[in-house]
Motif scaffolding. Structure first.
Motif, PDB file in Angstrom:
ATOM      1  N   LYS A 242       0.860  -1.182   0.000  1.00 33.63           N
ATOM      2  CA  LYS A 242       0.000   0.000   0.000  1.00 33.63           C
ATOM      3  C   LYS A 242       0.901   1.237   0.000  1.00 33.63           C
ATOM      4  O   LYS A 242       1.729   1.400   0.907  1.00 33.63           O
ATOM      5  N   LEU A 243       0.728   2.096  -0.992  1.00 28.95           N
ATOM      6  CA  LEU A 243       1.583   3.263  -1.142  1.00 28.95           C
ATOM      7  C   LEU A 243       0.769   4.543  -0.978  1.00 28.95           C
ATOM      8  O   LEU A 243      -0.372   4.637  -1.449  1.00 28.95           O
ATOM      9  N   ALA A 244       1.381   5.524  -0.335  1.00 30.22           N
ATOM     10  CA  ALA A 244       0.826   6.875  -0.264  1.00 30.22           C
ATOM     11  C   ALA A 244       1.945   7.846  -0.608  1.00 30.22           C
ATOM     12  O   ALA A 244       3.083   7.675  -0.149  1.00 30.22           O
ATOM     13  N   PHE A 245       1.617   8.839  -1.415  1.00 27.42           N
ATOM     14  CA  PHE A 245       2.626   9.795  -1.876  1.00 27.42           C
ATOM     15  C   PHE A 245       2.444  11.131  -1.173  1.00 27.42           C
ATOM     16  O   PHE A 245       1.345  11.696  -1.128  1.00 27.42           O
ATOM     17  N   VAL A 246       3.543  11.624  -0.629  1.00 29.62           N
ATOM     18  CA  VAL A 246       3.563  12.836   0.194  1.00 29.62           C
ATOM     19  C   VAL A 246       3.757  14.068  -0.675  1.00 29.62           C
ATOM     20  O   VAL A 246       4.597  14.073  -1.584  1.00 29.62           O
ATOM     21  N   PHE A 247       3.003  15.111  -0.364  1.00 26.97           N
ATOM     22  CA  PHE A 247       3.197  16.416  -0.982  1.00 26.97           C
ATOM     23  C   PHE A 247       3.829  17.351   0.044  1.00 26.97           C
ATOM     24  O   PHE A 247       3.177  17.703   1.037  1.00 26.97           O
ATOM     25  N   PRO A 248       5.084  17.748  -0.157  1.00 27.64           N
ATOM     26  CA  PRO A 248       5.680  18.713   0.764  1.00 27.64           C
ATOM     27  C   PRO A 248       4.803  19.957   0.875  1.00 27.64           C
ATOM     28  O   PRO A 248       4.322  20.481  -0.130  1.00 27.64           O
ATOM     29  N   SER A 249       4.604  20.396   2.096  1.00 29.28           N
ATOM     30  CA  SER A 249       3.668  21.479   2.374  1.00 29.28           C
ATOM     31  C   SER A 249       4.429  22.730   2.799  1.00 29.28           C
ATOM     32  O   SER A 249       5.311  22.674   3.667  1.00 29.28           O
TER      33      SER A 249
ATOM     34  N   GLY B 210      -7.732  19.913  16.055  1.00 35.13           N
ATOM     35  CA  GLY B 210      -6.769  19.005  16.635  1.00 35.13           C
ATOM     36  C   GLY B 210      -6.884  17.536  16.253  1.00 35.13           C
ATOM     37  O   GLY B 210      -7.942  16.918  16.389  1.00 35.13           O
ATOM     38  N   PHE B 211      -5.784  16.980  15.757  1.00 34.78           N
ATOM     39  CA  PHE B 211      -5.563  15.549  15.544  1.00 34.78           C
ATOM     40  C   PHE B 211      -6.499  14.909  14.520  1.00 34.78           C
ATOM     41  O   PHE B 211      -6.561  13.685  14.421  1.00 34.78           O
ATOM     42  N   ASP B 212      -7.195  15.699  13.733  1.00 29.40           N
ATOM     43  CA  ASP B 212      -8.122  15.138  12.753  1.00 29.40           C
ATOM     44  C   ASP B 212      -7.383  14.431  11.621  1.00 29.40           C
ATOM     45  O   ASP B 212      -7.851  13.414  11.106  1.00 29.40           O
ATOM     46  N   LYS B 213      -6.228  14.941  11.230  1.00 27.43           N
ATOM     47  CA  LYS B 213      -5.471  14.346  10.126  1.00 27.43           C
ATOM     48  C   LYS B 213      -4.393  13.405  10.647  1.00 27.43           C
ATOM     49  O   LYS B 213      -4.159  12.336  10.074  1.00 27.43           O
ATOM     50  N   ASN B 214      -3.707  13.780  11.743  1.00 26.36           N
ATOM     51  CA  ASN B 214      -2.687  12.898  12.341  1.00 26.36           C
ATOM     52  C   ASN B 214      -3.245  11.511  12.615  1.00 26.36           C
ATOM     53  O   ASN B 214      -2.592  10.498  12.383  1.00 26.36           O
ATOM     54  N   SER B 215      -4.479  11.482  13.131  1.00 26.54           N
ATOM     55  CA  SER B 215      -5.086  10.205  13.518  1.00 26.54           C
ATOM     56  C   SER B 215      -5.294   9.311  12.302  1.00 26.54           C
ATOM     57  O   SER B 215      -5.119   8.091  12.386  1.00 26.54           O
ATOM     58  N   HIS B 216      -5.642   9.895  11.168  1.00 27.43           N
ATOM     59  CA  HIS B 216      -5.869   9.094   9.960  1.00 27.43           C
ATOM     60  C   HIS B 216      -4.552   8.576   9.405  1.00 27.43           C
ATOM     61  O   HIS B 216      -4.468   7.408   8.978  1.00 27.43           O
ATOM     62  N   VAL B 217      -3.517   9.404   9.393  1.00 23.28           N
ATOM     63  CA  VAL B 217      -2.216   8.965   8.880  1.00 23.28           C
ATOM     64  C   VAL B 217      -1.660   7.856   9.774  1.00 23.28           C
ATOM     65  O   VAL B 217      -1.056   6.896   9.287  1.00 23.28           O
ATOM     66  N   PHE B 218      -1.871   7.962  11.086  1.00 22.23           N
ATOM     67  CA  PHE B 218      -1.444   6.895  11.997  1.00 22.23           C
ATOM     68  C   PHE B 218      -2.147   5.587  11.639  1.00 22.23           C
ATOM     69  O   PHE B 218      -1.513   4.523  11.579  1.00 22.23           O
ATOM     70  N   THR B 219      -3.434   5.658  11.391  1.00 22.39           N
ATOM     71  CA  THR B 219      -4.174   4.454  11.011  1.00 22.39           C
ATOM     72  C   THR B 219      -3.600   3.849   9.736  1.00 22.39           C
ATOM     73  O   THR B 219      -3.437   2.618   9.631  1.00 22.39           O
ATOM     74  N   MET B 220      -3.269   4.683   8.765  1.00 19.35           N
ATOM     75  CA  MET B 220      -2.674   4.188   7.523  1.00 19.35           C
ATOM     76  C   MET B 220      -1.340   3.494   7.804  1.00 19.35           C
ATOM     77  O   MET B 220      -1.045   2.444   7.229  1.00 19.35           O
ATOM     78  N   ALA B 221      -0.541   4.079   8.679  1.00 20.97           N
ATOM     79  CA  ALA B 221       0.751   3.470   9.017  1.00 20.97           C
ATOM     80  C   ALA B 221       0.545   2.099   9.660  1.00 20.97           C
ATOM     81  O   ALA B 221       1.234   1.127   9.332  1.00 20.97           O
TER      82      ALA B 221
ATOM     83  N   MET C  49      -1.917   0.165   9.215  1.00 15.96           N
ATOM     84  CA  MET C  49      -2.435  -0.728   8.173  1.00 15.96           C
ATOM     85  C   MET C  49      -1.351  -1.199   7.211  1.00 15.96           C
ATOM     86  O   MET C  49      -1.601  -2.061   6.374  1.00 15.96           O
ATOM     87  N   GLY C  50      -0.160  -0.610   7.312  1.00 18.15           N
ATOM     88  CA  GLY C  50       0.941  -1.065   6.480  1.00 18.15           C
ATOM     89  C   GLY C  50       1.297  -0.178   5.312  1.00 18.15           C
ATOM     90  O   GLY C  50       2.109  -0.567   4.460  1.00 18.15           O
ATOM     91  N   PHE C  51       0.739   1.000   5.248  1.00 19.00           N
ATOM     92  CA  PHE C  51       1.096   1.916   4.162  1.00 19.00           C
ATOM     93  C   PHE C  51       2.565   2.311   4.255  1.00 19.00           C
ATOM     94  O   PHE C  51       3.119   2.490   5.342  1.00 19.00           O
ATOM     95  N   LYS C  52       3.171   2.464   3.090  1.00 23.44           N
ATOM     96  CA  LYS C  52       4.506   3.048   2.974  1.00 23.44           C
ATOM     97  C   LYS C  52       4.345   4.424   2.349  1.00 23.44           C
ATOM     98  O   LYS C  52       3.568   4.613   1.407  1.00 23.44           O
ATOM     99  N   PHE C  53       5.089   5.391   2.892  1.00 23.04           N
ATOM    100  CA  PHE C  53       4.948   6.782   2.491  1.00 23.04           C
ATOM    101  C   PHE C  53       6.171   7.214   1.674  1.00 23.04           C
ATOM    102  O   PHE C  53       7.305   7.107   2.155  1.00 23.04           O
TER     103      PHE C  53
ATOM    104  N   LYS D 176      -4.403  -0.131  16.881  1.00 22.20           N
ATOM    105  CA  LYS D 176      -3.369  -1.175  16.935  1.00 22.20           C
ATOM    106  C   LYS D 176      -3.985  -2.546  17.177  1.00 22.20           C
ATOM    107  O   LYS D 176      -3.579  -3.539  16.543  1.00 22.20           O
ATOM    108  N   LEU D 177      -4.951  -2.621  18.053  1.00 21.23           N
ATOM    109  CA  LEU D 177      -5.610  -3.908  18.290  1.00 21.23           C
ATOM    110  C   LEU D 177      -6.366  -4.380  17.055  1.00 21.23           C
ATOM    111  O   LEU D 177      -6.378  -5.577  16.745  1.00 21.23           O
ATOM    112  N   ARG D 178      -6.974  -3.434  16.343  1.00 23.52           N
ATOM    113  CA  ARG D 178      -7.756  -3.791  15.158  1.00 23.52           C
ATOM    114  C   ARG D 178      -6.893  -4.430  14.078  1.00 23.52           C
ATOM    115  O   ARG D 178      -7.362  -5.259  13.309  1.00 23.52           O
ATOM    116  N   TYR D 179      -5.613  -4.042  14.043  1.00 24.92           N
ATOM    117  CA  TYR D 179      -4.708  -4.578  13.017  1.00 24.92           C
ATOM    118  C   TYR D 179      -3.613  -5.455  13.630  1.00 24.92           C
ATOM    119  O   TYR D 179      -2.516  -5.552  13.103  1.00 24.92           O
TER     120      TYR D 179
END
Length: 359
Positions: free
Chosen positions: A181-188, A271-282, A284-288, A331-334
């Motif tokens: 699973k791949l995700a591509f980062v856009f420098p901000s 607060g933490f609306d986006k961090n939480s989703h990226v953590f879930t992706m990590a 789940m095994g995503f590579k960034f 973490k428990l879910r995965y």
């Protein structure tokens, strides 16, 4: 997005007084405000495809590969128009409507005033229901109704270089053929320049950085939020490179929506609306991977109140409590050990801490 609020919070912690000694305040802040708790189960009336992009066929296969996902209020829809002007490809926009009688006519005026918005933006409405700004509900509304499976998450006050959609097609093709699973980062980055002066190429961007007109997002305020992007490496990169995910990383990402969960709708307000989703992706095994040419630039503006009477530090504390519950659950879910660190994230016993304001 978090810059001004985090500056406010960290300056209070370091300069005004020692929060660690203020036990009464700490105990009060740890208890979520009732408006935040009530928002967990609130539902919203929605109108998907209130406006259908006129340049996008509804009957034949779409010729585009990627949809930008964004959310906004009516008063910032002009910023989305700037984004669409450069993107010239599908954009799925969820709009938070607080006063339909006043705002719907404004929406039609905006569509008449900005041809690119009329042509390329599918607009979905979500009607307010006495909560803080439901940022993740809005994102999910836009994601579910996107024209393509590959989506690029952006906030409304960002612009992107012209031609980026076609530039990204090879990255989509690579992701489609990989087992990982791949995700591509856009420098901000961020800038106070007039949007018409913002760059369309990496070379132009680097010149403006040297001149001090453009800066990486939030590196001084929250090093972990964008640090893994490794801006110094990106400045000279000519090929994609892997970003080593660690907790609190919150890049803007291109990914396949079918491979991940939706955003957690508990998070409303600041607060933490986006961090939480990226953590879930990590988890789940995503590579960034950081792609080497394109980027996004935040158009600086005054900090919003996120539809809440609570100060930003109170909103952030409420969100911190929610993310401290989310981390072990994900973490428990995965099938990861909830009592062991996977990505330098806090363990539950230590999670609610002032350290997380300046992390």
């Amino acid at each position: 997005m978090l810059n001004k609020g985090r500056q406010l919070i960290t300056s209070r912690i370091k300069m005004d007084y020692d929060y660690e000694k203020d036990i009464a305040r700490k105990e009060r802040l740890v208890q979520p405000k009732q408006e935040f708790i009530d928002g967990h189960t609130t539902t919203f009336a929605t109108q998907p495809f209130y406006h259908v992009a006129t340049a996008l066929s509804t009957t034949t296969p779409i010729e585009y590969n990627i949809t930008i996902i964004t959310q906004t209020t009516i008063d910032r829809l002009n910023k989305v128009a700037l984004m669409v002007d450069r993107w010239q490809a599908p954009v799925s926009v969820a709009i938070y409507v607080k006063d339909a009688e006043r705002e719907i006519p404004l929406l039609h005026d905006m569509l008449s005033s900005f041809p690119s918005l009329l042509q390329f933006a599918d607009i979905h409405l979500m009607h307010a229901n006495n909560t803080r700004y439901p940022v993740n509900n809005l994102r999910n509304l836009a994601i579910i109704n996107a024209r393509t499976d590959f989506i690029l998450i952006m906030d409304a006050d960002f612009v992107i270089p012209s031609g980026t959609h076609d530039y990204l097609i090879p990255y989509v093709q690579v992701a489609q053929t990989m087992k990982d699973k791949l995700a591509f980062v856009f420098p901000s980055f961020s800038s106070s320049l007039d949007p018409s002066l913002l760059p369309n190429t990496k070379a132009e961007l680097l010149d403006l950085i040297k001149q001090g007109h453009v800066n990486p997002s939030n590196l001084n305020v929250c090093p972990k939020c964008h640090g893994p992007t490794d801006y110094e490496q990106w400045y000279s990169a000519d090929m994609a490179y892997k970003a080593q995910y660690k907790w609190n990383y919150e890049p803007y990402l291109l990914f396949d929506r079918t491979q991940t969960e939706l955003f957690d709708e508990v998070f409303k307000g600041y607060g933490f609306d986006k961090n939480s989703h990226v953590f879930t992706m990590a988890v789940m095994g995503f590579k960034f991977f950081v792609q080497p040419e394109s980027f996004i630039i935040h158009i600086n503006h005054e900090q919003a109140n996120w539809e809440s009477t609570a100060d930003l530090d109170v909103q952030l504390w409420d969100a911190l409590g929610a993310v401290c519950d989310l981390i072990p659950e994900v973490k428990l879910r995965y099938n990861l050990d909830s009592h062991a660190r996977a990505f330098d994230e806090p363990l539950q016993a230590e999670c609610v801490s002032y350290d997380w304001f300046s992390a």
